[in-house]
Design a protein around this motif. Structure first.
Motif, PDB file in Angstrom:
ATOM      1  N   ILE A 156       0.838  -1.204   0.000  1.00  0.00           N
ATOM      2  CA  ILE A 156       0.000   0.000   0.000  1.00  0.00           C
ATOM      3  C   ILE A 156       0.873   1.254   0.000  1.00  0.00           C
ATOM      4  O   ILE A 156       0.650   2.181  -0.776  1.00  0.00           O
ATOM      5  CB  ILE A 156      -0.947  -0.001   1.227  1.00  0.00           C
ATOM      6  CG1 ILE A 156      -1.819  -1.267   1.212  1.00  0.00           C
ATOM      7  CG2 ILE A 156      -1.798   1.246   1.267  1.00  0.00           C
ATOM      8  CD1 ILE A 156      -2.733  -1.399   0.035  1.00  0.00           C
TER       9      ILE A 156
ATOM     10  N   TRP B 111       1.192   4.019  -2.927  1.00  0.00           N
ATOM     11  CA  TRP B 111       0.899   5.402  -2.561  1.00  0.00           C
ATOM     12  C   TRP B 111       2.053   6.305  -2.993  1.00  0.00           C
ATOM     13  O   TRP B 111       1.833   7.389  -3.532  1.00  0.00           O
ATOM     14  CB  TRP B 111       0.697   5.453  -1.047  1.00  0.00           C
ATOM     15  CG  TRP B 111       0.195   6.758  -0.554  1.00  0.00           C
ATOM     16  CD1 TRP B 111      -1.072   7.242  -0.643  1.00  0.00           C
ATOM     17  CD2 TRP B 111       0.970   7.761   0.115  1.00  0.00           C
ATOM     18  NE1 TRP B 111      -1.132   8.489  -0.078  1.00  0.00           N
ATOM     19  CE2 TRP B 111       0.109   8.832   0.401  1.00  0.00           C
ATOM     20  CE3 TRP B 111       2.300   7.855   0.505  1.00  0.00           C
ATOM     21  CZ2 TRP B 111       0.528   9.973   1.041  1.00  0.00           C
ATOM     22  CZ3 TRP B 111       2.721   8.999   1.155  1.00  0.00           C
ATOM     23  CH2 TRP B 111       1.852  10.035   1.416  1.00  0.00           C
TER      24      TRP B 111
ATOM     25  N   LEU C   6       1.620   9.228  -5.670  1.00  0.00           N
ATOM     26  CA  LEU C   6       1.891  10.592  -5.200  1.00  0.00           C
ATOM     27  C   LEU C   6       3.112  11.171  -5.914  1.00  0.00           C
ATOM     28  O   LEU C   6       3.073  12.318  -6.406  1.00  0.00           O
ATOM     29  CB  LEU C   6       2.126  10.580  -3.686  1.00  0.00           C
ATOM     30  CG  LEU C   6       2.290  11.959  -3.048  1.00  0.00           C
ATOM     31  CD1 LEU C   6       0.952  12.690  -2.993  1.00  0.00           C
ATOM     32  CD2 LEU C   6       2.875  11.845  -1.642  1.00  0.00           C
TER      33      LEU C   6
END
Lengths: 199, 151
Positions: B112, B116, B120
């Protein structure tokens, strides 16, 4: 303006972009090749030609020996972590002394030992039995078996040899406690038992 | 705004060209002892490389929404590539897969944070890419007008 014309106009940036992509693609392929070689090594590293023997030596002592070859055809050095050999006699009829220890040997991680790439190492173990207590158990087994119609001598008793080796492939260092899953990737565990007759 | 054929082609090209860094970072994060070179699970390096990977999306795509969508695309393709690389011993070398449970554990449970960072970093990269492109255009325009003024 088509994409090709735009690419031509920004040829420096496009080239850098493609070079970066190719670099990581190459890194992926090299890593995949390493990973494949490790997986192949896991399959190829094996125990072969196990041989056990028992003979009467000087002063009526018994010499029980065992030898086995550790074959490492891979391109990586095999770093031995532990080596162990146990020779026993299993007496199923006994309720108190079911297993009689004949000999044992253990090499732990403190003693450095390695098997170079593409080599086969022959390991030999032996134990001289001179303890009267052990002999009494062996003769007890021989006499009990004779009563059942099976004749044995000290040299032909069905000794059980169990050999196991734990080793690490190559120089793939990682944190052994935090990254436990990587241990399985590079660890080789091989076991031979004379009862299973399979190396 | 409508999507034209050129936008789709650009999306596909960016997804394919930007995917290898994502695939490598994912594989390297799972197996830092096997990969060459290795980032050694440094999340800062992963983040910085994610920004760098996202920059071409912004540089080559004028539309910000498309540039950001392309981040999702190349992350997905890169991730799929990493799973393929993990399957390499099984598929290419015809070997039994060492740890089949890794597909679930490694690529779907523990990643995760990694995803991310990719997304990002990719978004930030697209913005930087667009900034760089606009800055270059401004400079080019300024130079052109400066030359005209001289003449």
């Amino acid at each position: 303006m088509s994409i090709l014309e735009k690419a031509k106009k920004h040829w420096v940036t496009v080239t850098l972009y493609i070079v970066m992509s190719l670099f990581f693609l190459g890194a992926c392929l090299v890593s995949m090749n390493t990973y494949g070689a490790i997986a192949q090594a896991q399959q190829d590293i094996r125990l072969q030609n196990p041989y056990d023997d028992a003979e009467i030596v000087q002063h009526g002592n018994l010499n029980v020996s065992f030898s086995v070859e550790v074959a490492n055809p891979s391109r990586y050095t095999l770093h031995i972590y532990t080596l162990s050999w146990y020779a026993t006699l299993v007496n199923s009829s006994s309720t108190t002394d079911r297993i009689t220890s004949i000999g044992e040997d253990y090499v732990g991680p403190t003693k450095y030992f390695e098997i170079p790439a593409k080599t086969t190492v022959n390991l030999t173990y032996w134990s001289i039995v001179s303890d009267p207590t052990v002999f009494s158990k062996l003769f007890g087994f021989i006499n009990y078996s004779a009563g059942l119609g099976q004749s044995y001598t000290l040299e032909t008793l069905p000794y059980t040899h169990v050999f196991s080796v734990m080793a690490f492939i190559g120089e793939f260092e990682h944190e052994y406690t935090r990254e436990g899953y990587l241990n399985d990737l590079v660890t080789v565990m091989l076991t031979y038992s004379s009862t299973e007759e399979e190396a | 705004m409508k999507l034209v054929r050129e936008d789709f082609v650009k999306l596909v090209l960016i997804s394919l060209i930007s995917a290898p860094p994502i695939a490598f970072m994912t594989f390297d994060f799972m197996f830092p002892n096997v990969s060459t070179p290795s980032f050694g699970k440094s999340l800062l390096l992963v983040f910085l490389l994610s920004i760098l990977t996202g920059m071409p999306s912004g540089y080559f795509t004028k539309r910000t929404d498309l540039a950001m969508v392309s981040v999702f695309f190349y992350t997905a393709v890169g991730y799929a590539l990493a799973v393929l690389f993990y399957s390499a011993p099984y598929t290419l070398y015809d070997l039994e897969n060492l740890l089949p449970a890794f597909y679930y554990a490694m690529f779907f449970r523990f990643t995760i944070i990694l995803l991310w960072l990719f997304i990002l970093g990719g978004f930030m990269g697209t913005m930087f890419g667009q900034l760089v492109r606009d800055w270059i255009r401004r400079e080019e325009t300024g130079l052109v007008f400066a030359e005209r003024r001289k003449t």
